[in-house]
Design a protein around this motif. Sequence first.
Motif, PDB file in Angstrom:
ATOM      1  N   LEU A 279      19.575  43.096  50.910  1.00 36.00           N
ATOM      2  CA  LEU A 279      19.844  43.596  49.566  1.00 36.00           C
ATOM      3  C   LEU A 279      20.066  42.472  48.558  1.00 36.00           C
ATOM      4  O   LEU A 279      20.626  42.690  47.477  1.00 36.00           O
ATOM      5  N   ALA A 280      19.640  41.278  48.881  1.00 33.45           N
ATOM      6  CA  ALA A 280      19.703  40.169  47.926  1.00 33.45           C
ATOM      7  C   ALA A 280      18.695  40.418  46.802  1.00 33.45           C
ATOM      8  O   ALA A 280      17.758  41.202  46.950  1.00 33.45           O
ATOM      9  N   PRO A 281      18.874  39.769  45.630  1.00 31.18           N
ATOM     10  CA  PRO A 281      17.906  39.924  44.533  1.00 31.18           C
ATOM     11  C   PRO A 281      16.503  39.535  44.954  1.00 31.18           C
ATOM     12  O   PRO A 281      16.289  38.771  45.895  1.00 31.18           O
ATOM     13  N   ARG A 282      15.527  40.039  44.213  1.00 35.80           N
ATOM     14  CA  ARG A 282      14.133  39.927  44.618  1.00 35.80           C
ATOM     15  C   ARG A 282      13.627  38.498  44.726  1.00 35.80           C
ATOM     16  O   ARG A 282      12.803  38.196  45.598  1.00 35.80           O
ATOM     17  N   ASP A 283      14.063  37.599  43.841  1.00 37.52           N
ATOM     18  CA  ASP A 283      13.550  36.241  43.924  1.00 37.52           C
ATOM     19  C   ASP A 283      13.954  35.579  45.230  1.00 37.52           C
ATOM     20  O   ASP A 283      13.164  34.881  45.869  1.00 37.52           O
ATOM     21  N   ILE A 284      15.188  35.838  45.659  1.00 39.81           N
ATOM     22  CA  ILE A 284      15.681  35.267  46.914  1.00 39.81           C
ATOM     23  C   ILE A 284      14.933  35.862  48.102  1.00 39.81           C
ATOM     24  O   ILE A 284      14.513  35.148  49.024  1.00 39.81           O
ATOM     25  N   VAL A 285      14.742  37.175  48.081  1.00 43.21           N
ATOM     26  CA  VAL A 285      14.052  37.849  49.189  1.00 43.21           C
ATOM     27  C   VAL A 285      12.592  37.405  49.270  1.00 43.21           C
ATOM     28  O   VAL A 285      12.067  37.143  50.357  1.00 43.21           O
ATOM     29  N   ALA A 286      11.925  37.303  48.124  1.00 41.64           N
ATOM     30  CA  ALA A 286      10.513  36.899  48.126  1.00 41.64           C
ATOM     31  C   ALA A 286      10.342  35.493  48.685  1.00 41.64           C
ATOM     32  O   ALA A 286       9.430  35.236  49.489  1.00 41.64           O
ATOM     33  N   ARG A 287      11.210  34.564  48.277  1.00 37.95           N
ATOM     34  CA  ARG A 287      11.111  33.196  48.804  1.00 37.95           C
ATOM     35  C   ARG A 287      11.447  33.153  50.288  1.00 37.95           C
ATOM     36  O   ARG A 287      10.850  32.380  51.056  1.00 37.95           O
TER      37      ARG A 287
ATOM     38  N   THR B 255      13.650  52.583  61.061  1.00 37.89           N
ATOM     39  CA  THR B 255      13.462  53.537  62.154  1.00 37.89           C
ATOM     40  C   THR B 255      14.779  54.115  62.672  1.00 37.89           C
ATOM     41  O   THR B 255      14.770  55.086  63.436  1.00 37.89           O
ATOM     42  N   HIS B 256      15.919  53.529  62.261  1.00 38.48           N
ATOM     43  CA  HIS B 256      17.209  54.047  62.713  1.00 38.48           C
ATOM     44  C   HIS B 256      17.615  55.323  61.980  1.00 38.48           C
ATOM     45  O   HIS B 256      18.570  55.987  62.384  1.00 38.48           O
ATOM     46  N   LYS B 257      16.891  55.666  60.906  1.00 39.26           N
ATOM     47  CA  LYS B 257      17.201  56.890  60.176  1.00 39.26           C
ATOM     48  C   LYS B 257      16.718  58.112  60.972  1.00 39.26           C
ATOM     49  O   LYS B 257      15.798  58.020  61.792  1.00 39.26           O
TER      50      LYS B 257
ATOM     51  N   GLY C 290      17.566  49.710  49.960  1.00 37.52           N
ATOM     52  CA  GLY C 290      18.812  50.239  49.427  1.00 37.52           C
ATOM     53  C   GLY C 290      19.375  51.371  50.262  1.00 37.52           C
ATOM     54  O   GLY C 290      20.594  51.604  50.293  1.00 37.52           O
ATOM     55  N   GLU C 291      18.478  52.087  50.949  1.00 31.40           N
ATOM     56  CA  GLU C 291      18.903  53.204  51.796  1.00 31.40           C
ATOM     57  C   GLU C 291      19.050  52.798  53.253  1.00 31.40           C
ATOM     58  O   GLU C 291      19.136  53.656  54.136  1.00 31.40           O
ATOM     59  N   GLY C 292      19.060  51.494  53.527  1.00 30.56           N
ATOM     60  CA  GLY C 292      19.348  51.033  54.885  1.00 30.56           C
ATOM     61  C   GLY C 292      18.235  50.300  55.578  1.00 30.56           C
ATOM     62  O   GLY C 292      18.418  49.825  56.712  1.00 30.56           O
ATOM     63  N   GLY C 293      17.060  50.170  54.947  1.00 32.49           N
ATOM     64  CA  GLY C 293      15.975  49.416  55.557  1.00 32.49           C
ATOM     65  C   GLY C 293      16.339  47.953  55.695  1.00 32.49           C
ATOM     66  O   GLY C 293      16.981  47.370  54.819  1.00 32.49           O
ATOM     67  N   VAL C 294      15.941  47.342  56.808  1.00 31.79           N
ATOM     68  CA  VAL C 294      16.298  45.957  57.106  1.00 31.79           C
ATOM     69  C   VAL C 294      15.024  45.136  57.297  1.00 31.79           C
ATOM     70  O   VAL C 294      14.070  45.585  57.951  1.00 31.79           O
ATOM     71  N   LEU C 295      15.008  43.936  56.735  1.00 29.78           N
ATOM     72  CA  LEU C 295      13.869  43.044  56.912  1.00 29.78           C
ATOM     73  C   LEU C 295      13.965  42.336  58.259  1.00 29.78           C
ATOM     74  O   LEU C 295      14.998  41.745  58.589  1.00 29.78           O
TER      75      LEU C 295
END
Length: 534
Positions: A285-293, A312-314, A262-267
Motif C-alpha cells: 500500500l505504498a504510494p505508486r512511485d515507490i511501488v512502480a520502482r 487468492t486468500h479472499k 487496498g482490499e488486501g491484494g499483496v504483491l
Amino acid sequence: MFTTDFLVIGSGVAGLSFALRAAEYGNVTVLTKGEALDSSSAKAQGGIAAVMSAEDSFESHVADTLDAGAGLCVEQAVRTIVEEAPAAIDELLHWGVDFDADAEEPAGFELGREGGHSQRRILHAKDTTGLEISSKLLQAVRDNPRITLLEGHVAIDLITTAKLGLVTEDRVLGAYVLVKGTGKVEIFRSDRVLLATGGAGRVYLFTTNPDTATGDGVAMAWRAGATISNMEFVQFHPTCFYNKRADDRAGQTFLISEAVRGEGGVLIGADGKEFMHKYDRRGSLAPRDIVARAIDSEIKRTGNPCVYVDITHKPAGYMAERFPLIDETCRSYGIDPSTQPIPVVPAAHYQCGGVATDTNGQSSMRGLFAAGEVGCTGLHGANRLASNSLLECVVIARRALRTMLVKLPLAHPAESYPIPEWHSGEAVPPDDLAIIYHNWDEIRRLMWDYVSIVRSNHRLQRAATRLRILSREVKEFYWGYCVTPEILELRNLVTVAELIVDCAIRRNESRGLHYTMDAPERGPSAVPTTIHRW
C-alpha cells in the motif's frame, strides 16, 4: 465561424461537469475528437477520494496527499480541493451518479482504500467508477438544450491575439478545429475556453490510457504561449495486466486497480514471496512511485517478466462481486483471480504536470482555463495520490466557471477581433501514412527506453537529440500536407515528449516520479519545473 459563450475541448469528467454548470449561464459547445466516452475518465476504475467518514478528516486527507507529492504539492491547492470534495460529491449525486452503498456506514457509502491513503475514503461504483460518472454526466449533457456536443471534432490550435499579430493583452479567442467527417477546418469563437483534454499516456509504448491521450491540450497551450509546469512527473501505474501473448502487447494494457491492493491484494514475486516490505514499511500500500520502482527493480533483479498481485486468500466470488470488470478480463486471458495470482507490470498512467494554473483553473493566458489531467494546479506535486484525480476534475471545473463569470462576464463581451479563415496554402493530401506511423512508433519507443521509471543524464540526452530530429520531420509533414487527425496527434505527441524531456533534464535530483541514477537523492528544496514559451 461558430460563436459560443463557453468552449470546452474534451469530454471527460472535467469537461462534462463544467459544461453542465456553465449551461446555467450561457450556451456551451463541447468538442471531442473521438466519441464522447473515449476518455481516461471513463476508464478510471478505483474511484474518487473524499472525506465522508467521521473517522476521517480533511487534515488526514491533506497529509496523505502532501506525503505522496514528495514535497512538491502546493499546500493551499491541496487544502482547497480536499475541503471542497464533499460538495463535489453532492453535485455528482445530483446528476445521478450511483456510488456503491453501505447502509452500515454513517455516510451511506462503501468506502475503499488505496495506496498512500491512511483511511478508507474512496467512493466507487464497483471497478468502473469513471464510466459510471462519465455516463451519467454525458446523459445530462445530451439532455441539456443549451449544450452542443460535437464528436469527431479535432482541435488544431488555439486562436490568440498574439497569433493575429495584435499587441494588446494576449488572450484566447477560440480554436481552429478539424471536422473528421468532412475534412474541413472550422473556427469556434469564444472568449472563455476550457481545456479538458486529459493526459499524454500514448507518448509511451505501454500505457493504460485510451488512444485519444496524445497530449493535445498541453501541446496547444504551449504553442499558444501558456506556461507549462512539472511535465517530468509521469506516473507509471505499478500494476497493469501482463499479457504473455506478445502479439497483443502493442500499446494499451489493462489496469489492475490499486483498489485491489487496498482490499488486501499483496504483491509477490515469481517465487510466491512478498517483496514490498524491503522497499517501504507500508508494503503493497505504498504510494505508486515507490511501488512502480520496486517492481521495476524486482523484474531487473530476477529476470522475470512480471510480478503478481495475490488476492487468492479472499472468499470465492469476492473478485467477481467487488471487481467484476477486472475479474472478467483476467478470466478472458486464462487467469482466475480467485485461485491464481494476477501477473502485472508497470505502464504509463497519469501526467502530474501540465498547463500551469491556479486553483481556479486559470492559466497564464487570459480566457484560457484548464481542468483535469491537462492542468497542473499543484495538487499532485511530484506524485499523484490515488483517486485524487477525479476529485480535482470536478472541483477545478466548478471553480473555473465561477472565475470566468467574474473576470469574463457574459454581459460585457470582449472586443470581437477579426479571425482569418484557415488556409491550407499549397498543402496536399498526405500520400504516405507509413512515415507518420513510423515516427509515432519511434517517439513512443524512445520515451519508454530513455524517459521511463528510471532515468539517467545519458538516456535523457539521447532522447533529446533524437526528438529534435523527429520534431523537424514532423513540422515538415505538418506544413507540407493537409491536416489529418493522425498528423495532428503526431505533432502533439512530439511536442509533449520534448516538454517531458526538457523538464526532466532541468531537474537535477530524484523526487517522486522522477528518479535519475545520476542524482538518486532528493534535493534540499522543492521547486517546480516551469517552462515559459515566450
